[in-house]
Enzyme design. Structure first.
Site, mmCIF file in Angstrom:
data_model
loop_
_atom_site.group_PDB
_atom_site.id
_atom_site.type_symbol
_atom_site.label_atom_id
_atom_site.label_comp_id
_atom_site.label_asym_id
_atom_site.label_seq_id
_atom_site.Cartn_x
_atom_site.Cartn_y
_atom_site.Cartn_z
ATOM 1 C CG HIS A 156 74.508 204.390 68.785
ATOM 2 N ND1 HIS A 156 75.315 204.930 67.799
ATOM 3 C CD2 HIS A 156 73.282 204.915 68.593
ATOM 4 C CE1 HIS A 156 74.601 205.751 67.050
ATOM 5 N NE2 HIS A 156 73.359 205.766 67.510
ATOM 6 C CG ASN A 211 63.621 205.178 72.348
ATOM 7 O OD1 ASN A 211 63.865 206.284 72.832
ATOM 8 N ND2 ASN A 211 64.269 204.698 71.301
ATOM 9 N NE ARG A 263 73.312 212.956 64.948
ATOM 10 C CZ ARG A 263 73.090 211.891 65.722
ATOM 11 N NH1 ARG A 263 73.920 211.595 66.692
ATOM 12 N NH2 ARG A 263 72.048 211.128 65.507
ATOM 13 C CD GLU A 278 69.658 200.593 69.682
ATOM 14 O OE1 GLU A 278 69.103 200.670 68.564
ATOM 15 O OE2 GLU A 278 70.228 201.541 70.217
ATOM 16 N NE ARG A 327 68.045 205.302 73.192
ATOM 17 C CZ ARG A 327 68.137 206.171 72.200
ATOM 18 N NH1 ARG A 327 67.046 206.634 71.635
ATOM 19 N NH2 ARG A 327 69.300 206.567 71.766
#
Ligand code: ADP
Length: 396
Positions: A178, A8, A239, A382, A89
């Protein structure tokens, strides 16, 4: 047994895991940080426990070489001939990728073509891909996209009511984020409940630093809260999530905000940080307990937004079998789990305080027996999902 190196890559980091999808837990995990920033660092955890080394790391290729050297010195042995695949990823697959793909030069060009949609992430992912292809030229490399699970959304869910030509010209639509986590968790729930995923309707609440909700019907995503970018939807650490877009126009017209200032405000200075002064939910709770009214309001906004999405997805799914919490907050925060679903008893959604108590390291039902909707916590993974998909692509 298959063996996958999962990577990743961020703009200044490479996170990695060496794992076999058939075994429990990774053989090694690590993080290369501050690439190209003068004072780099690697933290590697293999069979001998964690090791940390600080040194200058010029670029992703140097970072990748450091990973290989660290494996060689501290184990486990990482021999290219034993690797089934390297799984990468990739944040934005646009509408070009509906599933994982084996990486070749065309795929690299397509990921690059999508960079305007994820200007911070896709170029960083490509740096990692380039470095890893150089390090392992003879091993299959597979790209697993954060967006591809959401490609099953119908046009009604992914189309913005924006001038059709403008949207088409600039590839503007909902892509989601996601997706690897939403896919993993929605399948893990079915497995845990002993149900066929094709028969299960699930709302997945991925609540980490970034946060998103998705509605999953029979294993397929039909709607999700992230938009063209990972700024939409739920309130996050820094955010805004959903906001009236005219707020941006207002700030530009009346306060002279330019695109950089708006980007900074919406992505880095808002969310729980902007409302409560803290990004970490543990700090928000501590402030609430100390009587901080702003923190109280921030938490109320956080819960209100999640509850709104749950209601929306109940309407879209028609029948909801399971609501699942996952990621850092979802797995660890009983206050948020109870608060987000408070007041939904009328719809058969109840959180049992005793079952809900504490952090969850394994799938756990937190609703009472016999409730119409099963509420659960399912830890996401993940890396495991990327490894599984990489193995499937190589086997196909
Ligand atoms: P990322 O989106 O960075 O992958 P994670 O899923 O790891 O995020 O979630 C990180 C967040 O989880 C932290 O910012 C914090 O808000 C939250 N978190 C972690 N541990 C706890 C805890 N014990 N209680 C409440 N929140 C927690």
């Amino acid at each position: 047994m298959s063996l996958v190196l999962v990577l990743n890559s961020g703009s200044s980091s490479i996170k990695y895991q060496l794992l076999s999808p058939e075994a429990d837990g990774p053989q090694a995990t690590g993080l290369v940080e501050r690439i190209g920033q003068g004072s780099g660092r690697i933290r590697h955890e293999g069979p001998g426990g964690p090791v940390v080394q600080e040194l200058d790391i010029a670029d992703h290729e140097a970072g990748m070489r450091l990973v290989l050297d660290t494996f060689a010195e501290h184990g486990p042995q990482l021999d290219a001939s034993t690797l089934t695949a390297v799984g990468h990823r990739v944040v934005q697959g646009g509408d070009l990728f509906t599933g994982p793909v084996r990486i070749d030069d065309d795929v690299v060009a397509q990921i690059d073509e999508l960079s305007p949609l994820a200007p911070l992430h896709n170029p960083a992912n490509l740096s990692g891909i380039h470095a890893a292809r150089t390090a392992f030229p003879d091993v299959p490399h597979v790209a697993v996209f954060d967006t591809s699970f959401h490609q099953t959304m119908p046009p009604a869910a992914y189309t913005y009511a924006l001038d059709r030509q403008v949207a088409a010209e600039h590839r503007i639509r909902r892509y989601g984020a996601h997706g690897t986590s939403h896919r993993y968790v929605s399948r893990a729930v079915a497995e845990f409940l002993g149900r066929d995923v094709a028969e299960l309707n699930t709302i997945v609440l991925h609540l980490g630093n970034g946060a998103s909700a998705s509605a999953v019907r029979g294993g397929e995503c039909i709607d999700t809260s992230m938009g063209m970018t990972p700024l939409a939807g739920l309130v996050m650490g820094t955010r805004t999530g959903d906001i009236d877009p005219a707020v941006l126009l207002h700030l530009a017209r009346t306060a002279g905000y330019d695109t950089q200032a708006l980007d900074d405000l919406l992505n880095r200075r808002s969310g729980m940080l902007g409302l409560a002064g803290h990004t970490d939910m543990r700090d928000v709770h501590a402030a609430v307990e100390a009587g901080d009214e702003d923190a109280r309001t921030a938490l109320d906004v956080y819960h209100h937004r999640i509850r709104g999405y749950v209601g929306q997805y109940m309407a879209h799914l028609g029948r909801v079998d399971a609501i699942v919490f996952t990621a850092g907050i979802g797995e660890n925060d009983e206050v948020v789990r109870a608060g987000a679903l408070a007041g939904l008893e009328h719809y058969g959604i109840v959180v049992d305080p005793e079952r809900n108590a504490g952090r969850k390291k394994a799938p756990t039902v937190i609703s009472p027996d016999g409730a119409a909707v099963t509420v659960l916590v399912v830890p996401t993974n993940e890396e495991l999902e990327i490894a599984r998909q990489a193995v499937e692509v190589v086997a196909a």
